[in-house]
Design a protein around this motif. Structure first.
Motif, PDB file in Angstrom:
ATOM      1  N   PHE A  60      59.257 -53.502  99.211  1.00 30.51           N
ATOM      2  CA  PHE A  60      57.648 -54.513  99.368  1.00 30.51           C
ATOM      3  C   PHE A  60      57.562 -53.450 100.808  1.00 30.51           C
ATOM      4  CE2 PHE A  60      56.163 -57.481 102.603  1.00 30.51           C
ATOM      5  CZ  PHE A  60      55.488 -58.275 101.623  1.00 30.51           C
ATOM      6  N   MET A  61      58.387 -53.588 101.731  1.00 29.91           N
ATOM      7  CA  MET A  61      57.647 -52.970 103.109  1.00 29.91           C
ATOM      8  C   MET A  61      57.595 -51.616 102.385  1.00 29.91           C
ATOM      9  SD  MET A  61      59.075 -54.460 106.643  1.00 29.91           S
ATOM     10  CE  MET A  61      61.459 -54.621 105.518  1.00 29.91           C
ATOM     11  N   GLY A  62      57.938 -50.344 101.421  1.00 25.27           N
ATOM     12  CA  GLY A  62      58.017 -48.757 101.387  1.00 25.27           C
ATOM     13  C   GLY A  62      57.083 -49.404 100.543  1.00 25.27           C
ATOM     14  N   TYR A  63      56.747 -50.014  99.363  1.00 23.96           N
ATOM     15  CA  TYR A  63      55.591 -50.061  99.150  1.00 23.96           C
ATOM     16  C   TYR A  63      53.861 -50.188  99.763  1.00 23.96           C
ATOM     17  CZ  TYR A  63      51.561 -51.059  95.325  1.00 23.96           C
ATOM     18  OH  TYR A  63      50.023 -50.590  95.316  1.00 23.96           O
ATOM     19  N   LEU A  64      54.250 -50.904 100.285  1.00 25.33           N
ATOM     20  CA  LEU A  64      52.778 -51.195 101.601  1.00 25.33           C
ATOM     21  C   LEU A  64      52.402 -49.594 102.131  1.00 25.33           C
ATOM     22  CD1 LEU A  64      53.640 -54.482 102.862  1.00 25.33           C
ATOM     23  CD2 LEU A  64      51.702 -53.791 101.025  1.00 25.33           C
ATOM     24  N   ALA A  65      53.615 -49.149 102.604  1.00 22.46           N
ATOM     25  CA  ALA A  65      53.513 -47.621 103.171  1.00 22.46           C
ATOM     26  C   ALA A  65      53.199 -46.878 102.846  1.00 22.46           C
ATOM     27  CB  ALA A  65      55.535 -47.331 104.550  1.00 22.46           C
ATOM     28  N   ARG A  66      54.066 -46.827 101.728  1.00 24.75           N
ATOM     29  CA  ARG A  66      53.193 -44.945 100.468  1.00 24.75           C
ATOM     30  C   ARG A  66      52.175 -45.061 100.329  1.00 24.75           C
ATOM     31  NH1 ARG A  66      53.864 -44.969  95.442  1.00 24.75           N
ATOM     32  NH2 ARG A  66      54.908 -46.901  94.558  1.00 24.75           N
ATOM     33  N   THR A  67      51.762 -46.391  99.957  1.00 23.16           N
ATOM     34  CA  THR A  67      49.936 -47.040  99.265  1.00 23.16           C
ATOM     35  C   THR A  67      48.935 -47.069 100.039  1.00 23.16           C
ATOM     36  OG1 THR A  67      50.448 -48.981  98.979  1.00 23.16           O
ATOM     37  CG2 THR A  67      50.673 -47.523  97.741  1.00 23.16           C
ATOM     38  N   GLY A  68      49.646 -47.640 101.391  1.00 28.55           N
ATOM     39  CA  GLY A  68      48.428 -47.222 102.832  1.00 28.55           C
ATOM     40  C   GLY A  68      47.969 -48.917 102.201  1.00 28.55           C
ATOM     41  N   ASN A  69      47.922 -49.509 101.070  1.00 24.52           N
ATOM     42  CA  ASN A  69      47.307 -50.774 100.932  1.00 24.52           C
ATOM     43  C   ASN A  69      47.410 -52.184 101.353  1.00 24.52           C
ATOM     44  OD1 ASN A  69      48.333 -51.649  98.438  1.00 24.52           O
ATOM     45  ND2 ASN A  69      47.125 -50.196  97.723  1.00 24.52           N
ATOM     46  N   GLN A  70      47.096 -53.540 100.978  1.00 20.63           N
ATOM     47  CA  GLN A  70      47.594 -54.695 101.077  1.00 20.63           C
ATOM     48  C   GLN A  70      47.620 -55.213  99.858  1.00 20.63           C
ATOM     49  OE1 GLN A  70      45.366 -56.462 104.243  1.00 20.63           O
ATOM     50  NE2 GLN A  70      46.962 -55.394 105.610  1.00 20.63           N
ATOM     51  N   ASP A  71      48.587 -54.703  98.718  1.00 18.26           N
ATOM     52  CA  ASP A  71      48.081 -54.978  97.678  1.00 18.26           C
ATOM     53  C   ASP A  71      49.994 -55.237  97.126  1.00 18.26           C
ATOM     54  OD1 ASP A  71      48.936 -56.092  94.906  1.00 18.26           O
ATOM     55  OD2 ASP A  71      47.438 -54.355  94.256  1.00 18.26           O
ATOM     56  N   PHE A  72      49.187 -57.267  97.928  1.00 18.19           N
ATOM     57  CA  PHE A  72      50.887 -57.862  97.832  1.00 18.19           C
ATOM     58  C   PHE A  72      51.585 -58.617  97.267  1.00 18.19           C
ATOM     59  CE2 PHE A  72      48.483 -58.282 102.162  1.00 18.19           C
ATOM     60  CZ  PHE A  72      49.564 -58.181 102.939  1.00 18.19           C
ATOM     61  N   LEU A  73      50.857 -58.516  95.791  1.00 13.04           N
ATOM     62  CA  LEU A  73      51.894 -58.637  94.478  1.00 13.04           C
ATOM     63  C   LEU A  73      52.153 -57.482  94.126  1.00 13.04           C
ATOM     64  CD1 LEU A  73      51.712 -60.657  92.684  1.00 13.04           C
ATOM     65  CD2 LEU A  73      49.815 -60.189  91.369  1.00 13.04           C
ATOM     66  N   LYS A  74      51.967 -56.249  93.512  1.00 17.18           N
ATOM     67  CA  LYS A  74      52.757 -55.057  93.654  1.00 17.18           C
ATOM     68  C   LYS A  74      53.696 -55.109  94.717  1.00 17.18           C
ATOM     69  CE  LYS A  74      48.897 -52.582  90.963  1.00 17.18           C
ATOM     70  NZ  LYS A  74      47.796 -51.952  90.823  1.00 17.18           N
TER      71      LYS A  74
END
Length: 120
Positions: A60-74
């Motif tokens: 979850f946190m890795g996705y947010l950090a890697r993409t820099g967006n706030q797509d919480f569903l993804k």
């Protein structure tokens, strides 16, 4: 016992984004007047669930950090995919050789199995 109601009660306390991890039953995400049930990936055999929650949080946190967006569903779906690798073996063994392509394949399956709950 009532996950949507629990999320509503938590929203009333102030948080705008609620993620409720439900173990082997998946996860529930509520934000922006919408809610999503994200099922687990159907693994063939669960060997050890120890660390699945930590793997979920890392994905979850890795996705947010890697993409820099706030797509919480993804982010929740990615966390769910990562947790699915964790339960297939003991410790971190099954996570050591996972590639982004591997994760993307599991994400696709999870997306096919999820559903949106209106006005949650």
């Amino acid at each position: 016992n009532d996950i949507p109601n629990a999320a509503c009660q938590l929203h009333a306390l102030g948080p705008k984004i609620i993620v409720i991890k439900m173990g082997a039953e998946g996860a529930y995400l509520s934000f922006n007047n919408g809610a999503y049930y994200i099922p687990t990936f159907p693994v063939e055999k669960t060997i050890d669930p120890t660390g699945a929650g930590d793997s979920f949080a890392g994905g979850f946190m890795g996705y947010l950090a890697r993409t820099g967006n706030q797509d919480f569903l993804k982010a929740v779906i990615t966390g769910t995919a990562m947790a699915s690798y964790c339960v297939e073996n003991f410790g971190a063994d099954s996570l050591l050789n996972v590639t982004l392509d591997d994760i993307d394949r599991r994400i696709a399956v999870i997306k096919e199995r999820m559903y949106i709950m209106e006005n949650a």
